[in-house]
Design an enzyme around this catalytic site. Structure first.
Site, short mmCIF file in Angstrom:
data_model
loop_
_atom_site.label_atom_id
_atom_site.label_comp_id
_atom_site.label_asym_id
_atom_site.label_seq_id
_atom_site.Cartn_x
_atom_site.Cartn_y
_atom_site.Cartn_z
N SER A 63 -5.92 -0.18 13.32
CA SER A 63 -6.69 1.06 13.35
C SER A 63 -7.35 1.21 14.71
CB SER A 63 -7.78 1.02 12.27
OG SER A 63 -8.73 2.06 12.44
N ARG B 263 0.52 5.73 -1.93
CA ARG B 263 0.02 7.01 -1.43
C ARG B 263 -0.23 6.94 0.07
NH1 ARG B 263 -6.07 6.88 -4.11
NH2 ARG B 263 -6.77 4.91 -3.13
N TYR C 8 -14.50 -3.46 8.48
CA TYR C 8 -13.17 -2.87 8.67
C TYR C 8 -12.66 -3.14 10.09
CZ TYR C 8 -9.58 0.81 8.36
OH TYR C 8 -8.39 1.53 8.35
N LYS D 235 -9.31 -5.26 11.16
CA LYS D 235 -8.23 -4.60 11.89
C LYS D 235 -8.04 -5.21 13.28
CE LYS D 235 -7.10 -1.65 8.69
NZ LYS D 235 -5.78 -1.74 8.03
N GLY E 241 0.82 -1.21 0.00
CA GLY E 241 0.00 0.00 0.00
C GLY E 241 0.85 1.25 0.00
#
Length: 244
Positions: free
Chosen positions: A141, A13, A154, A158, A10
């Site tokens: 996260s 960016r 998500y 995580k 990843g």
């Protein structure tokens, strides 16, 4: 730190890009990875190449087990084992749980959680063969710690990373390979798409009253890669402005 190589997924960016550039400045040889060839990825590769610290550059789908393994093992044959791996690639498909489709659930789990296995697992035995310790970092996260409305998929992915990394830290400790999670809060990246009202509510929940910067997360990752962090393993380190 000379000649130590780190693979980063990843990396085209946001946080991944900031980490790649930070590690290059710290003297590491970096292999940035992206899901596909883009102008921004090509620019990053060129920027790192100019420093003389480009180990390799890879494009593959982290959710594809066979493609990931093939690309990574070919890279290891070419440049040697990776001393560090940063599993940063991730996607989000935010919806309230009753509205989540099977694809919304599976796509996030496949990239954010299964992608960790697909990338890190092929690197482990070659890393051990170096007999020089090593570093593994997974990007979790704040959502994986406390959950977040509209992010069941998500948050599940995580949170799963945290369990995997804690176990990996135990298994690899005798090899002097550390494994940790970084758990960012709200960070200024293209992945953050939030309306004005939600942003106002988020700021009220963050004591520092601002979003974090990718470079701040990169600084933490760079520290975890340093010799000074060799006694830090099996940890989830939050960087969230005091959100929790």
């Amino acid at each position: 730190m000379s000649k130590k190589k780190v693979l980063i997924t990843g990396a085209s960016r946001g946080i991944g890009r900031a980490i790649a550039l930070k590690l290059v400045s710290a003297g590491f040889y970096v292999t940035p990875c992206a899901s596909k060839q883009t102008d921004e990825f090509d620019e990053l590769v060129s920027q790192i190449k100019r420093t003389g610290h480009l180990a390799d550059a890879l494009t593959f789908d982290v959710s594809d087990t066979e493609e990931s393994k093939s690309k990574i093992l070919t890279s290891i044959e070419k440049v040697g084992p990776y001393w560090g791996v940063i599993s940063n690639a991730g996607i989000a498909r935010d919806k309230a749980f009753p509205s989540l489709s099977e694809e919304d659930w599976k796509s996030v789990i496949n990239v954010d959680l299964n992608g960790f296995f697909n990338v890190v697992q092929p690197c482990i035995m070659p890393m051990i063969s170096l007999k020089d310790g090593g570093r593994i970092i997974a990007m979790s996260s704040v959502s994986g710690i406390c959950g977040n409305r509209g992010q069941a998929n998500y948050s599940a992915a995580k949170a799963g990373l945290i369990g995997a990394v804690k176990t990996l830290a135990i298994e690899l400790a005798k090899r002097k390979i550390t494994a940790n999670c970084i758990a960012p809060g709200l960070i200024e990246t293209e992945m953050v798409q939030i309306n004005e009202l939600a942003m106002k509510m988020a700021m009220e929940a963050i004591p520092l009253r601002r979003m974090g910067k990718p470079e701040e997360v990169a600084a933490l990752a760079s520290f975890l890669m340093s010799p000074e962090a060799s006694y830090i393993t099996r940890q989830v380190i939050s960087i969230n402005g005091g959100m929790l």
